[in-house]
Design an enzyme around this catalytic site. Structure first.
Site, short mmCIF file in Angstrom:
data_model
loop_
_atom_site.label_atom_id
_atom_site.label_comp_id
_atom_site.label_asym_id
_atom_site.label_seq_id
_atom_site.Cartn_x
_atom_site.Cartn_y
_atom_site.Cartn_z
N TRP A 103 2.66 6.67 10.29
CA TRP A 103 1.62 7.59 10.77
C TRP A 103 2.07 8.26 12.18
CZ3 TRP A 103 -0.56 9.41 6.91
CH2 TRP A 103 -0.82 8.65 5.74
N ASP A 172 -5.06 7.64 17.36
CA ASP A 172 -5.25 7.65 15.82
C ASP A 172 -5.47 6.25 15.46
OD1 ASP A 172 -5.36 7.46 13.18
OD2 ASP A 172 -3.10 8.21 12.70
N LYS A 196 -10.71 3.46 5.84
CA LYS A 196 -10.21 2.22 5.88
C LYS A 196 -11.22 1.29 6.27
CE LYS A 196 -6.04 4.23 5.65
NZ LYS A 196 -5.21 5.59 6.10
C1 LIG Z 1 -4.45 6.51 6.48
C2 LIG Z 1 -4.00 7.12 7.73
C3 LIG Z 1 -3.95 8.38 8.04
C4 LIG Z 1 -3.99 9.30 6.87
O1 LIG Z 1 -5.35 9.80 6.80
P1 LIG Z 1 -5.97 10.73 5.78
O2 LIG Z 1 -7.44 10.55 6.19
O3 LIG Z 1 -5.45 10.57 4.47
O4 LIG Z 1 -5.42 12.15 6.34
C5 LIG Z 1 -3.63 8.66 9.18
N1 LIG Z 1 -3.09 7.76 10.38
C6 LIG Z 1 -3.35 6.46 9.85
C7 LIG Z 1 -2.95 5.27 10.99
C8 LIG Z 1 -3.68 5.80 8.68
O5 LIG Z 1 -3.94 4.52 8.30
#
Ligand SMILES: *Cc1c(COP(=O)(O)O)cnc(C)c1O
Length: 361
Positions: A103, A172, A196
Site C-alpha cells: 500500500w 493512510d 476494513k
Molecule cells: C485496502 C487498502 C487500500 C485500498 O483501499 P481501496 O478502498 O480498495 O482503494 C489502501 N491502503 C490500505 C492500507 C489498505 O488496507
C-alpha cells in the site's frame, strides 16, 4: 438464525452481527416512512439525520480535535492516493513517502502521477518486514508532508508509534482505522477506506486539518477538492447513502462497547492470542515480520511447507474459520482480525492452530 462463520477476510471483512441484524430489520421500511432509506432523497430529513450523525460520531469515537473536519468521499483509499498530492502539493513543494509494502508503494505510484513526490525510506531491501524509525526517514528541502501507511494490510506490519519528523504526517489508516489512539497533533490529513474497520466498501473517510484548506490547489475538477467537500458537509453530490448509514451503526456499536480504549486493548489481546500460538509452536508456525512491528489487525504467518499450508486452509474452512489465505503476492497465511472479530474467533483460530500442529507436526 442462519450459520455465522468466523470470517478472517482482509477486506471487505466481518462486521458486527448486531449491526447487520438492525439494518436488516429496518431495510424495507425505514422508520415507518413506507420506503427504504436507500430509496430516499439524500436531501431529505431522514438521510440528513443519518449523515450528520455519522459525521459527528466519527469525530467523537476517534477523539478528533475541533480544528479537523471529517469528509466522506467516494472512490476508496485509491482516490486518496491521488487527491492528497493533487490538493496539498502546491508549486515548489514535494511529498515524501515511505515505501513499506504494497500500500505504501501504491500511494507512491499514484503520487508520482499527480505531483512531485520522492521515497524517503524504502523497506524493499528488507522485504518489507519492518517500519522505519524516525531517524531513518530522509526528508529533503521543501517537503510539504510525509506520507505513511500506518498498517500494511498485506505484509502484516504496523508503525508501533507514529514517527516524530519535522513535517506534518499524512496517513493512510485504511486497515487500522479506529483501532488505536492516535496523535492528532502530528497529522495534517488522515484517510482510509471504510471496508476494513468501519463498514461496507464504497467510500473513504478523510480527516483534514481545517487550516490547511486555505492553501490547497483549487484549479481542479470540483469533486477532487477537499475544500469543496468540507464546505458542502460531504454532500457536494449524491453521497454513498448505504455505506454512510451502515458506518453510523458501526460507530454506535463501537461507542456502546466502550470506545477506542476498549477496542485498542481488545485488538492487542486478540492478535496476541494468535502471535502466542505462533511463538509457542517451536518454529512450526513462523511470523516473517519484526516483532516490534507486528500488526494488531493482520497476522501473517507461515507453516513448514506449502503443502501443509494448503492442508491447514482446507481444514480451517471445514472448521468455519474462513479466508485465512495470505495475499497472492506474498503467499502463506493471514488472519485479519478487525474490530468486529469477536474474541472467541481469535481464540478459536489459536486453538485450531495448536490442534493442527499436534496432528501434523
Ligand atoms: C485496502 C487498502 C487500500 C485500498 O483501499 P481501496 O478502498 O480498495 O482503494 C489502501 N491502503 C490500505 C492500507 C489498505 O488496507
Amino acid at each position: 438464525m442462519s450459520k455465522r462463520v468466523y470470517n478472517f477476510c482482509a477486506g471487505p471483512c466481518t462486521l458486527p452481527l448486531d449491526v447487520l441484524e438492525e439494518a436488516q430489520a429496518e431495510f424495507v421500511d425505514y422508520q415507518g416512512s413506507g420506503m427504504s432509506l436507500i430509496e430516499m432523497s439524500h436531501r431529505g430529513k431522514h438521510y440528513d439525520e443519518v449523515h450528520m450523525e455519522a459525521m459527528a460520531l466519527m469525530k467523537e469515537v476517534y477523539r478528533v480535535p475541533e480544528d479537523f473536519s471529517v469528509l466522506f468521499i467516494q472512490g476508496g483509499a485509491h482516490l486518496q492516493f491521488a487527491m492528497v498530492p493533487m490538493n496539498l502539493l502546491t508549486p515548489g513543494t514535494r511529498g515524501a513517502y515511505t515505501n513499506t509494502g504494497t500500500w505504501g508503494k501504491g500511494a507512491i505510484t499514484d503520487g508520482k502521477a499527480c505531483g512531485d513526490v520522492y521515497v524517503a525510506w524504502d523497506g524493499a531491501d528488507e522485504n518489507f518486514t519492518r517500519m522505519p524509525n524516525a531517524d531513518e526517514i530522509e526528508l529533503q528541502d521543501n517537503t510539504r508532508y510525509l506520507h505513511i501507511t500506518s498498517n500494511e494490510t498485506i505484509g502484516g506490519i504496523r508503525f508501533p508509534a507514529f514517527p516524530d519528523v519535522s513535517v506534518p504526517l499524512v496517513v493512510d489508516m485504511s486497515s487500522d482505522y479506529m483501532s488505536r489512539t492516535v496523535p492528532w497533533e502530528k497529522f495534517d490529513l488522515v484517510y482510509g477506506g471504510l471496508q476494513k474497520n468501519l463498514g461496507p466498501a464504497g467510500m473513504s473517510v478523510v480527516f483534514v486539518r481545517d487550516s490547511i484548506l486555505e492553501n490547497t490547489n483549487k484549479d481542479m475538477a470540483r469533486y477532487l477538492r477537499y475544500d469543496i467537500h468540507k464546505d458542502k458537509d460531504s454532500m457536494f453530490n449524491t453521497p454513498a447513502v448505504f455505506p454512510t448509514y451502515m458506518t453510523g451503526k458501526v460507530l454506535k456499536w463501537m461507542k456502546a462497547k466502550g470506545g477506542l480504549d476498549v477496542i485498542e486493548a481488545e485488538a492487542a489481546q486478540k492478535s496476541g492470542l494468535i502471535y502466542a500460538a505462533i511463538d509457542n509452536s517451536d518454529g512450526y508456525y513462523r511470523s516473517p515480520v519484526d516483532v516490534a512491528c507486528r500488526s494488531h489487525m493482520n497476522v501473517v504467518f507461515r507453516l513448514p511447507s506449502e503443502e501443509l499450508e494448503k492442508k491447514f486452509l482446507t481444514e480451517a474452512d471445514q472448521a468455519d474459520l474462513l479466508n485465512l489465505k495470505g495475499h497472492r503476492s506474498v503467499g502463506g497465511l493471514r488472519a485479519s482480525i478487525y474490530n468486529a472479530m469477536p474474541q472467541e474467533g481469535a481464540q478459536a483460530l489459536a486453538d485450531f492452530m495448536a490442534d493442527f500442529m499436534r496432528s501434523n507436526g
